[in-house]
Scaffold this motif. Sequence first.
Motif, PDB file in Angstrom:
ATOM      1  N   ASP A 183       0.842  -1.202   0.000  1.00 49.47           N
ATOM      2  CA  ASP A 183       0.000   0.000   0.000  1.00 49.47           C
ATOM      3  C   ASP A 183       0.883   1.260   0.000  1.00 49.47           C
ATOM      4  OD1 ASP A 183      -1.723   2.054   0.591  1.00 49.47           O
ATOM      5  OD2 ASP A 183      -2.645   1.069   2.335  1.00 49.47           O
ATOM      6  N   PRO A 184       0.637   2.199  -0.905  1.00 51.18           N
ATOM      7  CA  PRO A 184       1.431   3.442  -0.938  1.00 51.18           C
ATOM      8  C   PRO A 184       1.394   4.223   0.379  1.00 51.18           C
ATOM      9  CG  PRO A 184       0.037   3.260  -2.887  1.00 51.18           C
ATOM     10  CD  PRO A 184      -0.359   2.133  -1.993  1.00 51.18           C
ATOM     11  N   LYS A 185       0.355   3.960   1.193  1.00 52.51           N
ATOM     12  CA  LYS A 185       0.259   4.669   2.494  1.00 52.51           C
ATOM     13  C   LYS A 185       1.077   3.967   3.601  1.00 52.51           C
ATOM     14  CE  LYS A 185      -3.204   7.594   1.357  1.00 52.51           C
ATOM     15  NZ  LYS A 185      -2.581   8.579   0.500  1.00 52.51           N
ATOM     16  N   THR A 186       1.785   2.882   3.260  1.00 52.42           N
ATOM     17  CA  THR A 186       2.603   2.182   4.272  1.00 52.42           C
ATOM     18  C   THR A 186       3.592   3.176   4.886  1.00 52.42           C
ATOM     19  OG1 THR A 186       2.462   0.188   2.918  1.00 52.42           O
ATOM     20  CG2 THR A 186       4.145   0.200   4.648  1.00 52.42           C
ATOM     21  N   PRO A 187       3.675   3.205   6.224  1.00 57.07           N
ATOM     22  CA  PRO A 187       4.590   4.159   6.845  1.00 57.07           C
ATOM     23  C   PRO A 187       6.069   3.846   6.579  1.00 57.07           C
ATOM     24  CG  PRO A 187       3.333   2.947   8.518  1.00 57.07           C
ATOM     25  CD  PRO A 187       2.859   2.460   7.191  1.00 57.07           C
ATOM     26  N   VAL A 188       6.853   4.909   6.487  1.00 55.01           N
ATOM     27  CA  VAL A 188       8.293   4.809   6.218  1.00 55.01           C
ATOM     28  C   VAL A 188       9.033   5.723   7.188  1.00 55.01           C
ATOM     29  CG1 VAL A 188      10.115   5.272   4.499  1.00 55.01           C
ATOM     30  CG2 VAL A 188       7.910   4.381   3.748  1.00 55.01           C
ATOM     31  N   CYS A 189      10.182   5.272   7.622  1.00 52.43           N
ATOM     32  CA  CYS A 189      11.030   6.118   8.457  1.00 52.43           C
ATOM     33  C   CYS A 189      12.435   6.105   7.864  1.00 52.43           C
ATOM     34  CB  CYS A 189      11.058   5.564   9.886  1.00 52.43           C
ATOM     35  SG  CYS A 189      12.079   6.507  11.003  1.00 52.43           S
ATOM     36  N   VAL A 190      13.029   7.284   7.760  1.00 47.68           N
ATOM     37  CA  VAL A 190      14.416   7.381   7.295  1.00 47.68           C
ATOM     38  C   VAL A 190      15.268   7.822   8.471  1.00 47.68           C
ATOM     39  CG1 VAL A 190      15.998   8.553   5.716  1.00 47.68           C
ATOM     40  CG2 VAL A 190      13.665   8.021   4.965  1.00 47.68           C
ATOM     41  N   ILE A 191      16.350   7.106   8.709  1.00 47.39           N
ATOM     42  CA  ILE A 191      17.291   7.519   9.767  1.00 47.39           C
ATOM     43  C   ILE A 191      18.611   7.853   9.082  1.00 47.39           C
ATOM     44  CG2 ILE A 191      18.446   6.924  11.933  1.00 47.39           C
ATOM     45  CD1 ILE A 191      16.291   4.821  12.437  1.00 47.39           C
ATOM     46  N   GLU A 192      18.935   9.142   9.120  1.00 53.05           N
ATOM     47  CA  GLU A 192      20.174   9.613   8.484  1.00 53.05           C
ATOM     48  C   GLU A 192      21.214   9.792   9.585  1.00 53.05           C
ATOM     49  OE1 GLU A 192      19.463  12.913   5.477  1.00 53.05           O
ATOM     50  OE2 GLU A 192      20.919  13.866   6.796  1.00 53.05           O
ATOM     51  N   ASN A 193      22.437   9.377   9.369  1.00 55.73           N
ATOM     52  CA  ASN A 193      23.504   9.489  10.384  1.00 55.73           C
ATOM     53  C   ASN A 193      23.069   8.936  11.741  1.00 55.73           C
ATOM     54  OD1 ASN A 193      25.615  10.696   8.854  1.00 55.73           O
ATOM     55  ND2 ASN A 193      24.410  12.587   8.852  1.00 55.73           N
ATOM     56  N   GLY A 194      22.476   7.773  11.710  1.00 53.67           N
ATOM     57  CA  GLY A 194      21.947   7.163  12.933  1.00 53.67           C
ATOM     58  C   GLY A 194      22.978   7.064  14.049  1.00 53.67           C
ATOM     59  N   THR A 195      22.533   7.374  15.257  1.00 54.42           N
ATOM     60  CA  THR A 195      23.313   7.326  16.526  1.00 54.42           C
ATOM     61  C   THR A 195      24.384   8.414  16.624  1.00 54.42           C
ATOM     62  OG1 THR A 195      25.128   5.763  16.019  1.00 54.42           O
ATOM     63  CG2 THR A 195      22.995   4.776  16.647  1.00 54.42           C
ATOM     64  N   LEU A 196      24.463   9.289  15.627  1.00 53.27           N
ATOM     65  CA  LEU A 196      25.465  10.367  15.670  1.00 53.27           C
ATOM     66  C   LEU A 196      24.791  11.692  16.025  1.00 53.27           C
ATOM     67  CD1 LEU A 196      27.428   9.238  12.526  1.00 53.27           C
ATOM     68  CD2 LEU A 196      28.326   9.291  14.870  1.00 53.27           C
ATOM     69  N   ALA A 197      25.599  12.688  16.370  1.00 54.40           N
ATOM     70  CA  ALA A 197      25.036  13.972  16.824  1.00 54.40           C
ATOM     71  C   ALA A 197      24.190  14.632  15.733  1.00 54.40           C
ATOM     72  CB  ALA A 197      26.168  14.894  17.246  1.00 54.40           C
ATOM     73  N   ASP A 198      24.555  14.420  14.473  1.00 54.15           N
ATOM     74  CA  ASP A 198      23.803  15.052  13.385  1.00 54.15           C
ATOM     75  C   ASP A 198      22.728  14.124  12.799  1.00 54.15           C
ATOM     76  OD1 ASP A 198      25.719  13.366  12.417  1.00 54.15           O
ATOM     77  OD2 ASP A 198      26.454  14.715  10.848  1.00 54.15           O
ATOM     78  N   GLN A 199      22.279  13.183  13.613  1.00 59.73           N
ATOM     79  CA  GLN A 199      21.208  12.264  13.176  1.00 59.73           C
ATOM     80  C   GLN A 199      19.945  13.037  12.792  1.00 59.73           C
ATOM     81  OE1 GLN A 199      20.053   8.554  15.405  1.00 59.73           O
ATOM     82  NE2 GLN A 199      18.539   9.948  16.250  1.00 59.73           N
ATOM     83  N   ARG A 200      19.301  12.596  11.714  1.00 57.00           N
ATOM     84  CA  ARG A 200      17.962  13.119  11.364  1.00 57.00           C
ATOM     85  C   ARG A 200      17.043  11.922  11.214  1.00 57.00           C
ATOM     86  NH1 ARG A 200      18.164  15.250   5.968  1.00 57.00           N
ATOM     87  NH2 ARG A 200      16.149  16.233   6.217  1.00 57.00           N
ATOM     88  N   VAL A 201      15.812  12.078  11.708  1.00 54.18           N
ATOM     89  CA  VAL A 201      14.825  11.014  11.548  1.00 54.18           C
ATOM     90  C   VAL A 201      13.620  11.630  10.837  1.00 54.18           C
ATOM     91  CG1 VAL A 201      13.419   9.286  12.723  1.00 54.18           C
ATOM     92  CG2 VAL A 201      15.614   9.947  13.689  1.00 54.18           C
ATOM     93  N   ILE A 202      13.247  11.046   9.739  1.00 59.53           N
ATOM     94  CA  ILE A 202      12.172  11.605   8.918  1.00 59.53           C
ATOM     95  C   ILE A 202      11.107  10.532   8.746  1.00 59.53           C
ATOM     96  CG2 ILE A 202      11.631  12.533   6.612  1.00 59.53           C
ATOM     97  CD1 ILE A 202      14.856  13.001   6.593  1.00 59.53           C
ATOM     98  N   THR A 203       9.843  10.885   8.994  1.00 56.34           N
ATOM     99  CA  THR A 203       8.795   9.887   8.774  1.00 56.34           C
ATOM    100  C   THR A 203       7.864  10.346   7.656  1.00 56.34           C
ATOM    101  OG1 THR A 203       7.566  10.862  10.609  1.00 56.34           O
ATOM    102  CG2 THR A 203       8.754   8.829  11.066  1.00 56.34           C
ATOM    103  N   GLY A 204       7.323   9.391   6.950  1.00 54.01           N
ATOM    104  CA  GLY A 204       6.383   9.674   5.865  1.00 54.01           C
ATOM    105  C   GLY A 204       5.732   8.371   5.439  1.00 54.01           C
ATOM    106  N   THR A 205       5.432   8.284   4.166  1.00 48.64           N
ATOM    107  CA  THR A 205       4.837   7.049   3.633  1.00 48.64           C
ATOM    108  C   THR A 205       5.580   6.676   2.344  1.00 48.64           C
ATOM    109  OG1 THR A 205       3.290   8.294   2.299  1.00 48.64           O
ATOM    110  CG2 THR A 205       2.506   7.622   4.490  1.00 48.64           C
ATOM    111  N   LEU A 206       5.274   5.500   1.840  1.00 52.51           N
ATOM    112  CA  LEU A 206       5.934   5.083   0.599  1.00 52.51           C
ATOM    113  C   LEU A 206       5.714   6.096  -0.517  1.00 52.51           C
ATOM    114  CD1 LEU A 206       5.248   1.238   0.338  1.00 52.51           C
ATOM    115  CD2 LEU A 206       7.484   2.357   0.525  1.00 52.51           C
TER     116      LEU A 206
END
Length: 246
Positions: A183-206
């Motif tokens: 389903d295109p509405k399936t949730p998605v999470c992106v973890i950029e630079n995980g566990t580091l000080a400049d980590q970004r976490v972005i949530t959305g859908t497919l």
Amino acid sequence: MVVYLVGAGPGDPDLITLKAVKVLKNADVVIYDRLANPEILEYAEKAKLIYVGKKAGEHYKTQDEINQILIDQGKKHEEVVRLKGGDPFVFGRGGEEMLALHQEGIPVEMVPGVTSAIGAPTSVGLPLTHRGVATSLTIVTGHEDPTKKERQVKWDFKADTLVILMGVGRLEENVKEIMKNRDPKTPVCVIENGTLADQRVITGTLEDVSKKDIKSPALIIVGHVVDIFKEIKPMKTQEVLNHERL
Ligand SMILES: C[S@@+](CC[C@H](N)C(=O)[O-])C[C@H]1O[C@@H](n2cnc3c(N)ncnc32)[C@H](O)[C@@H]1O
């Protein structure tokens, strides 16, 4: 003579294992690349350091060249550490390095690391399996070697949760493939630079994740476990999560 293939963990230098610290302290040589946190190299007090990662404007080492460096250093020194980001066997080509050393009769010891594929989601409070939500997990590359004769990644995985590594460059095309089966509405999470000080976490859908500006290294997590993370989000501080919604 021994070569240790050592996992450096996902980024945060505190997420390295005690065994990794022990072998780094005794190492004569450490061969490392881009994803191994440089702070970890401070444990290697007496070692010569050899960088084999990418450098701007320079030819970077092929896997064959790295294997040869490991063989040469392994023959010359008592204790050699090959330090790799995450776990050496999770998209780390550690298996190839182990075999190359083995063929030359050089003893190899493995020191597992916390893979980013699991460590980064866990550190933000995103369980990859969760009773009643997800009972299976696929970890897959988003950048399959283009020189392969036949594609192995067909994006029709049945697992409840998908974790995509090396998935930034081809995010749009891969997500289109995944939406043929989910389903295109399936949730998605992106973890950029995980566990580091400049980590970004972005949530959305497919259907909307590829519109966001995402930089490597990042993980793309697809599945309803992302909703569990969204539930706990208000309990966490913004500094910890740097969380934004699409
Ligand atoms: C060549 S693979 C190496 C994976 C590594 N062996 C491991 O177990 O984590 C590199 C990919 O791992 C992921 N990665 C590694 N470190 C990461 C981090 N701190 N945050 C997010 N993704 C990371 C990214 O998808 C990146 O493109």
